[in-house]
Write a protein that holds these residues in place. Sequence first.
Motif, mmCIF file in Angstrom:
data_model
loop_
_atom_site.group_PDB
_atom_site.id
_atom_site.type_symbol
_atom_site.label_atom_id
_atom_site.label_comp_id
_atom_site.label_asym_id
_atom_site.label_seq_id
_atom_site.Cartn_x
_atom_site.Cartn_y
_atom_site.Cartn_z
ATOM 1 N N PRO A 257 12.583 22.969 26.701
ATOM 2 C CA PRO A 257 11.138 23.112 26.838
ATOM 3 C C PRO A 257 10.669 22.821 28.262
ATOM 4 N N SER A 258 9.468 23.250 28.563
ATOM 5 C CA SER A 258 8.856 22.959 29.845
ATOM 6 C C SER A 258 8.828 21.444 30.055
ATOM 7 N N SER B 167 11.507 19.612 30.629
ATOM 8 C CA SER B 167 12.749 18.976 30.160
ATOM 9 C C SER B 167 13.730 18.682 31.296
HETATM 10 P P1 ADP Z 1 11.383 22.065 33.666
HETATM 11 O O1 ADP Z 1 11.939 22.844 34.807
HETATM 12 O O2 ADP Z 1 12.317 21.982 32.500
HETATM 13 O O3 ADP Z 1 10.011 22.503 33.277
HETATM 14 P P2 ADP Z 1 11.103 19.939 35.618
HETATM 15 O O4 ADP Z 1 12.441 19.679 36.171
HETATM 16 O O5 ADP Z 1 10.167 20.799 36.414
HETATM 17 O O6 ADP Z 1 11.262 20.535 34.152
HETATM 18 O O7 ADP Z 1 10.363 18.572 35.327
HETATM 19 C C1 ADP Z 1 10.980 17.486 34.648
HETATM 20 C C2 ADP Z 1 10.006 16.319 34.611
HETATM 21 O O8 ADP Z 1 9.838 15.806 35.929
HETATM 22 C C3 ADP Z 1 8.633 16.702 34.128
HETATM 23 O O9 ADP Z 1 8.133 15.613 33.362
HETATM 24 C C4 ADP Z 1 7.841 16.885 35.385
HETATM 25 O O10 ADP Z 1 6.484 16.621 35.166
HETATM 26 C C5 ADP Z 1 8.478 15.863 36.306
HETATM 27 N N1 ADP Z 1 8.416 16.270 37.726
HETATM 28 C C6 ADP Z 1 9.027 17.348 38.263
HETATM 29 N N2 ADP Z 1 8.795 17.416 39.578
HETATM 30 C C7 ADP Z 1 8.037 16.344 39.900
HETATM 31 C C8 ADP Z 1 7.465 15.849 41.105
HETATM 32 N N3 ADP Z 1 7.654 16.452 42.278
HETATM 33 N N4 ADP Z 1 6.724 14.707 41.032
HETATM 34 C C9 ADP Z 1 6.537 14.092 39.861
HETATM 35 N N5 ADP Z 1 7.053 14.489 38.696
HETATM 36 C C10 ADP Z 1 7.778 15.604 38.694
#
Ligand code: ADP
Length: 226
Positions: A41-42, A44
């Motif tokens: 999921p988004s 993850s």
């Molecule tokens: P996906 O690609 O599966 O949607 P992400 O890797 O983008 O997941 O994000 C994983 C988690 O890390 C999420 O809870 C997201 O909000 C958090 N996150 C990702 N990038 C950042 C960032 N630069 N700063 C703070 N939180 C982040």
Amino acid sequence: SALIEAENLYRFYHAGDDETLALRGVSLTLQPGDLVAVTGPSGSGKSTLLACLAGLDEPDGGTVTLNGERLSRRPEADRADIRSRKLGMLYQHTNLVGHLSVDANVVLAQQIGQRRTNAAWRHELLGRCGIAARAGARPSQLSGGELARAGLAVALANDPLVLLADEPTGELDDSTAARILALLRERADTGQAILLVTHNPDVASTADREIRLRDGRIEPRPEVTA
Ligand code: ADP
Ligand code: ADP
């Protein structure tokens, strides 16, 4: 030996008092010939995992090794060097340079990868990616499907051992998506390793295996009942 080895990756994000654990102990190995899908999921951790595997992001814990060369805890210049020699990256909104033609974008990628370029080789690559007829066009003149194929050609410009792809078929029509998947499969069959992130179950099912992320962890595979 393994082309991608990720051991016990952790990645934390701090925002004020909040701490997000984007990756909590992710390990995976891709051998030559592996075509693996990452789903989940988004939120993850898929994007974070790709960024860590590419050395664009530094994990807070754990190690990434590409074809025997450690990528983690090295200066950015070293990571960029390893990346340009061993890794191709394919993103939905590709890193094509806007004022350059498709062919010139491939040349540029090869220059960054310190590879000698050759018009016949480029023509062959663009042909395999189905974009040879548009070699002289700039990105703004291309359709979505053409952009995706041009992006793939740039990702393959340095003949990388490892290809990381984020939603490579995301916005494509079925026939373009099938063509891209067939090309990825062809690469895997010649001994490269391909990791792709996808939301599409049909795409995931064409991979050799699926890694499901949830809350920064790999979900255990369902038990096979006898
Ligand atoms: P996906 O690609 O599966 O949607 P992400 O890797 O983008 O997941 O994000 C994983 C988690 O890390 C999420 O809870 C997201 O909000 C958090 N996150 C990702 N990038 C950042 C960032 N630069 N700063 C703070 N939180 C982040
Ligand atoms: P990020 O990891 O960068 O936060 P997401 O992983 O949520 O982004 O989404 C990546 C892409 O997949 C986006 O273009 C989004 O519109 C698309 N997408 C997200 N969820 C779905 C879904 N359930 N089905 C199809 N496409 C989706």
